[in-house]
Design a protein around this motif. Structure first.
Motif, PDB file in Angstrom:
ATOM      1  N   PHE A  13     -45.436   3.201   1.967  1.00 59.80           N
ATOM      2  CA  PHE A  13     -45.261   4.509   1.350  1.00 59.80           C
ATOM      3  C   PHE A  13     -44.754   5.542   2.353  1.00 59.80           C
ATOM      4  O   PHE A  13     -45.190   5.580   3.505  1.00 59.80           O
ATOM      5  CB  PHE A  13     -46.583   5.001   0.751  1.00 59.80           C
ATOM      6  N   LEU A  14     -43.829   6.365   1.894  1.00 63.68           N
ATOM      7  CA  LEU A  14     -43.290   7.516   2.639  1.00 63.68           C
ATOM      8  C   LEU A  14     -42.665   7.136   3.977  1.00 63.68           C
ATOM      9  O   LEU A  14     -42.637   7.939   4.907  1.00 63.68           O
ATOM     10  CB  LEU A  14     -44.374   8.596   2.820  1.00 63.68           C
ATOM     11  N   ARG A  15     -42.127   5.955   4.078  1.00 62.64           N
ATOM     12  CA  ARG A  15     -41.530   5.475   5.330  1.00 62.64           C
ATOM     13  C   ARG A  15     -40.497   6.465   5.880  1.00 62.64           C
ATOM     14  O   ARG A  15     -40.468   6.734   7.065  1.00 62.64           O
ATOM     15  CB  ARG A  15     -40.892   4.108   5.149  1.00 62.64           C
ATOM     16  N   GLN A  16     -39.640   6.975   5.003  1.00 62.64           N
ATOM     17  CA  GLN A  16     -38.593   7.902   5.459  1.00 62.64           C
ATOM     18  C   GLN A  16     -39.196   9.144   6.118  1.00 62.64           C
ATOM     19  O   GLN A  16     -38.670   9.650   7.099  1.00 62.64           O
ATOM     20  CB  GLN A  16     -37.705   8.296   4.284  1.00 62.64           C
ATOM     21  N   MET A  17     -40.309   9.609   5.614  1.00 64.81           N
ATOM     22  CA  MET A  17     -40.960  10.779   6.201  1.00 64.81           C
ATOM     23  C   MET A  17     -41.630  10.415   7.523  1.00 64.81           C
ATOM     24  O   MET A  17     -41.600  11.208   8.471  1.00 64.81           O
ATOM     25  CB  MET A  17     -41.949  11.398   5.218  1.00 64.81           C
ATOM     26  N   TYR A  18     -42.225   9.244   7.597  1.00 69.42           N
ATOM     27  CA  TYR A  18     -42.824   8.801   8.861  1.00 69.42           C
ATOM     28  C   TYR A  18     -41.755   8.645   9.941  1.00 69.42           C
ATOM     29  O   TYR A  18     -42.009   8.900  11.114  1.00 69.42           O
ATOM     30  CB  TYR A  18     -43.568   7.473   8.697  1.00 69.42           C
ATOM     31  N   ASP A  19     -40.557   8.235   9.526  1.00 68.99           N
ATOM     32  CA  ASP A  19     -39.470   8.007  10.485  1.00 68.99           C
ATOM     33  C   ASP A  19     -38.796   9.297  10.955  1.00 68.99           C
ATOM     34  O   ASP A  19     -37.977   9.262  11.866  1.00 68.99           O
ATOM     35  CB  ASP A  19     -38.409   7.075   9.876  1.00 68.99           C
ATOM     36  N   ASP A  20     -39.125  10.418  10.340  1.00 72.59           N
ATOM     37  CA  ASP A  20     -38.508  11.702  10.671  1.00 72.59           C
ATOM     38  C   ASP A  20     -39.547  12.585  11.369  1.00 72.59           C
ATOM     39  O   ASP A  20     -40.560  12.953  10.779  1.00 72.59           O
ATOM     40  CB  ASP A  20     -38.013  12.369   9.387  1.00 72.59           C
TER      41      ASP A  20
END
Length: 113
Positions: A13-20
């Motif tokens: 979940f929310l990988r894109q946010m964790y990566d930013d």
């Protein structure tokens, strides 16, 4: 209650946010927790139709509305990238539980972000 849906169990979940780095992990963790609670509620309440699912997703959307202030306090916000990422996760949850025809806008209709 542990989540039993294997699609959900294996989902990041929310990988894109964790990566930013713009989005603080400790606040994203709270967003992930909201989504996992939503999944737990879907499994427990087993909504019979999209309208019943929307009631559950609206409660989770309200939690994200409140979480936005945590993002702001941490120097971030739920902006376009986050909004799209979060909405994608709501669509994933709906699909994972068999609501593939759920209206994407209705899933988060109460959002103020």
């Amino acid at each position: 209650m542990p989540i039993t849906n294997q699609q959900v169990v294996g989902h990041a979940f929310l990988r894109q946010m964790y990566d930013d780095s713009y989005f603080p992990d400790h606040v994203v963790d709270q967003g992930k927790a909201i989504l996992l609670r939503l999944c737990e509620r879907v499994e427990v309440e087993n909504p019979a139709d999209p309208e019943s699912l929307y009631a559950l997703t609206q409660a989770a959307t309200e939690e994200f509305n409140l979480l936005d202030s945590e993002f702001v306090a941490a120097g971030s916000e739920i902006e376009t990238v986050a909004r799209e990422c979060i909405c994608d996760e709501f669509r994933f949850v709906a699909s994972a539980y068999g609501f593939t025809e759920a209206d994407a806008e209705e899933l988060t209709a109460g959002r103020d972000w």
